[in-house]
Design an enzyme around this catalytic site. Structure first.
Site, PDB file in Angstrom:
ATOM      1  N   TRP A 166      -5.488   0.325   9.949  1.00 49.44           N
ATOM      2  CA  TRP A 166      -5.531   0.318   8.492  1.00 49.44           C
ATOM      3  C   TRP A 166      -5.205  -1.071   7.968  1.00 49.44           C
ATOM      4  O   TRP A 166      -5.754  -1.505   6.955  1.00 49.44           O
ATOM      5  CB  TRP A 166      -4.571   1.373   7.938  1.00 49.44           C
ATOM      6  N   GLU A 168     -11.679   4.214   4.334  1.00 49.66           N
ATOM      7  CA  GLU A 168     -11.361   5.085   5.480  1.00 49.66           C
ATOM      8  C   GLU A 168     -12.489   5.054   6.506  1.00 49.66           C
ATOM      9  O   GLU A 168     -12.243   5.028   7.712  1.00 49.66           O
ATOM     10  CB  GLU A 168     -11.104   6.524   5.023  1.00 49.66           C
ATOM     11  N   TYR A 170       0.841  -1.200   0.000  1.00 50.09           N
ATOM     12  CA  TYR A 170       0.000   0.000   0.000  1.00 50.09           C
ATOM     13  C   TYR A 170       0.879   1.255   0.000  1.00 50.09           C
ATOM     14  O   TYR A 170       0.650   2.189  -0.773  1.00 50.09           O
ATOM     15  CB  TYR A 170      -0.938  -0.018   1.207  1.00 50.09           C
TER      16      TYR A 170
END
Length: 142
Positions: free
Chosen positions: A47, A39, A17
């Site tokens: 995350w 999000e 990522y």
């Protein structure tokens, strides 16, 4: 060797990522919708938890086709709440559908979500000169 933020080396998914997406300008509305939804799913979680479920989110939310997601009904919500590949939180799932509808409204007003969101930074990425995580503010004027 590629320079990375310290958090990126905690897991291979975070590294991928970081190297391919994080901090890169995005202008594709579907991709922006994906990031918005992920999000929202991340709130209160890590995350990494979201990245591990990302493919399940793509499948469950029509590859982040906001027009299709905006049409999801109560029956679909009940089905999604049974999907162990998602973060099974009713408010987050219903929020995704509401966000799809709001996303479409923003597009109608501004032409694209991209145009709307980039207006907050004058159409250009903000580049910081911070050298440590401690220097990153929790809140900015934007």
């Amino acid at each position: 060797m590629k320079s990375r933020c310290p958090w990126a080396d905690l897991d291979p998914l975070l590294r991928i990522y970081h190297d391919r997406e994080w901090g890169r300008p995005e202008h594709d509305d579907r991709k922006l919708f994906e990031l918005l939804i992920l999000e929202g799913a991340q709130a209160g979680l890590s995350w990494l938890t979201v990245l591990k479920k990302r493919e399940n989110y793509r499948a469950a939310f029509a590859n982040f086709d906001f027009r299709k997601v905006a049409c999801y009904d109560r029956r679909r919500v009940r089905s999604l709440l049974k999907n162990s590949g998602l973060i099974r939180n009713r408010m987050k799932i219903e929020g995704t559908i509401k966000n799809a509808k709001a996303f479409i409204s923003v597009q109608k007003e501004f032409g694209t979500f991209d145009k709307f969101i980039w207006e907050f930074v004058g159409g250009r990425p903000k580049v910081g000169n911070r050298t440590s995580l401690k220097q990153i503010p929790a809140l900015t004027p934007e």
